[in-house]
Design an enzyme around this catalytic site. Structure first.
Site, short mmCIF file in Angstrom:
data_model
loop_
_atom_site.label_atom_id
_atom_site.label_comp_id
_atom_site.label_asym_id
_atom_site.label_seq_id
_atom_site.Cartn_x
_atom_site.Cartn_y
_atom_site.Cartn_z
N SER A 46 26.74 71.44 37.90
CA SER A 46 25.45 70.76 37.87
C SER A 46 25.49 69.51 38.74
CB SER A 46 25.05 70.41 36.43
OG SER A 46 26.03 69.63 35.80
N GLU A 47 26.63 68.81 38.78
CA GLU A 47 26.82 67.70 39.71
C GLU A 47 28.28 67.59 40.11
OE1 GLU A 47 23.21 66.19 37.30
OE2 GLU A 47 25.28 66.51 36.66
N ILE A 48 28.50 67.02 41.30
CA ILE A 48 29.83 66.57 41.71
C ILE A 48 29.66 65.19 42.34
CG2 ILE A 48 30.46 68.97 42.18
CD1 ILE A 48 30.76 68.25 45.09
N PHE A 66 25.82 64.65 43.83
CA PHE A 66 25.11 65.81 44.38
C PHE A 66 25.02 66.93 43.34
CE2 PHE A 66 26.29 63.60 48.16
CZ PHE A 66 25.39 63.96 49.14
N HIS A 77 26.54 62.16 33.21
CA HIS A 77 27.90 62.69 33.09
C HIS A 77 28.73 62.50 34.36
CE1 HIS A 77 27.59 66.66 35.17
NE2 HIS A 77 28.87 66.80 34.89
#
Length: 305
Positions: A46-48, A66, A77
């Site tokens: 979902s994000e990095i 992103f 998170h």
């Protein structure tokens, strides 16, 4: 060709393969900016996050977040997980890593405190970069169509569905029961139609649904859908949880002071997450909200760049 190291952690949990997975690049200076979004799409989380030196040397790092399709100004998170990873290091861009960190992000400055037990970093507590922003209402029938529910499943007696933000906007809606929450399924066409009505935000129109625990008003169960951002469901959404908690405290009869709320998310996905929130209320307004969670490491590796 250079190699950039990364670490993945599960956030808002102490159990591997629960919580919300996150990939962190602790030093992204060797990565060409043109491929940051492609790397995020390759991971599919979902994000990095990509960590870079701060523009202001008084801060500790610049953190870029992103999703698989877009860069975000802020998210919960990723900040908790990034702080946990950086807290394992002795130094960060030549400076000693202390108990607090300051991250430069598109939405503003994010203050982070590392959580320790017996000297070991177990997670982090972050402060949302913006005060509560209450935006437009969303019609209950739009919520119902997006979640493949009926209008009777949407509880409007406490508040109408509406968009709220403490750095990243989310439409929120209260449901009548845990059964309705469990039955929710994202309808992609309905999300597209909702975006036509309400406009596009970072990552596209998303939806944060929740149910109150009748026995414990400070505990909520939630689910988040963002199919327009290639995230059918997110197991833990700190930024949405923070906005919801701030909204509930500000619009309640709760007195001024600090108020604790816990949100459990990801249960229906088999990735239970526990998000701890503290909202400070002053003169009837939610002036600050903090998001806290534990983390556990999962994978370490490198990517060619």
């Amino acid at each position: 060709m250079s190699n950039a190291p990364f670490v993945t952690v599960d956030v808002f949990t102490r159990e591997r393969f629960a919580g919300n997975p996150l990939a962190v690049f602790p030093d992204a200076r060797v990565i060409d900016e043109a491929v940051l979004q492609k790397i995020a799409a390759e991971f599919g989380y979902s994000e990095i996050t990509f960590v870079l030196p701060p523009e202001n040397p008084a801060n500790d790092a610049r953190v870029r977040i992103f999703t698989p399709t877009v860069e975000l100004g802020f998210a919960g998170h990723p900040n908790v997980g990034t702080a946990y990873v950086l807290g394992q290091q002795q130094t960060l861009f030549g400076k000693p890593v202390g108990d607090t960190l300051r991250f430069e992000e598109k939405a503003g400055l994010v203050e982070v405190a590392l959580n320790r037990e017996n000297g070991t970093v177990t997670g982090a507590t972050i402060r949302a970069p913006q005060p509560l922003d209450i935006r437009a209402e969303v019609a209950p029938d739009i919520i119902a169509r997006c979640a493949t529910l009926t209008a009777a499943d949407i509880l409007t007696t406490n508040h109408a569905p509406l968009q709220v933000s403490v750095g990243l906007p989310f439409p929120i809606a209260e449901l009548t029961s845990l059964a309705a929450l469990a039955a929710a399924r994202p309808n992609l066409d309905a999300f597209r139609a909702a975006e036509d009505v309400h406009g596009r935000t970072d990552g596209g129109f998303s939806l944060f649904l929740y149910v109150r625990d009748a026995a414990n008003p400070g505990h909520l169960r939630a689910r988040m859908f963002a199919p327009l951002d290639d995230i059918p469901e997110d197991p833990a959404t700190g930024s949405a949880s923070a906005a919801l908690a701030a909204f509930l405290v500000e619009t309640s009869a709760a007195p001024d002071g600090d108020h604790a709320i816990t949100i459990t998310q990801g249960v229906e996905m088999g990735r239970r997450s526990e998000i701890a929130l503290s909202v400070t209320k002053e003169n009837g307004k939610a002036v600050a909200v903090r998001i806290s969670g534990d983390c556990v490491p999962v994978i370490a590796g490198t990517i060619a760049c």
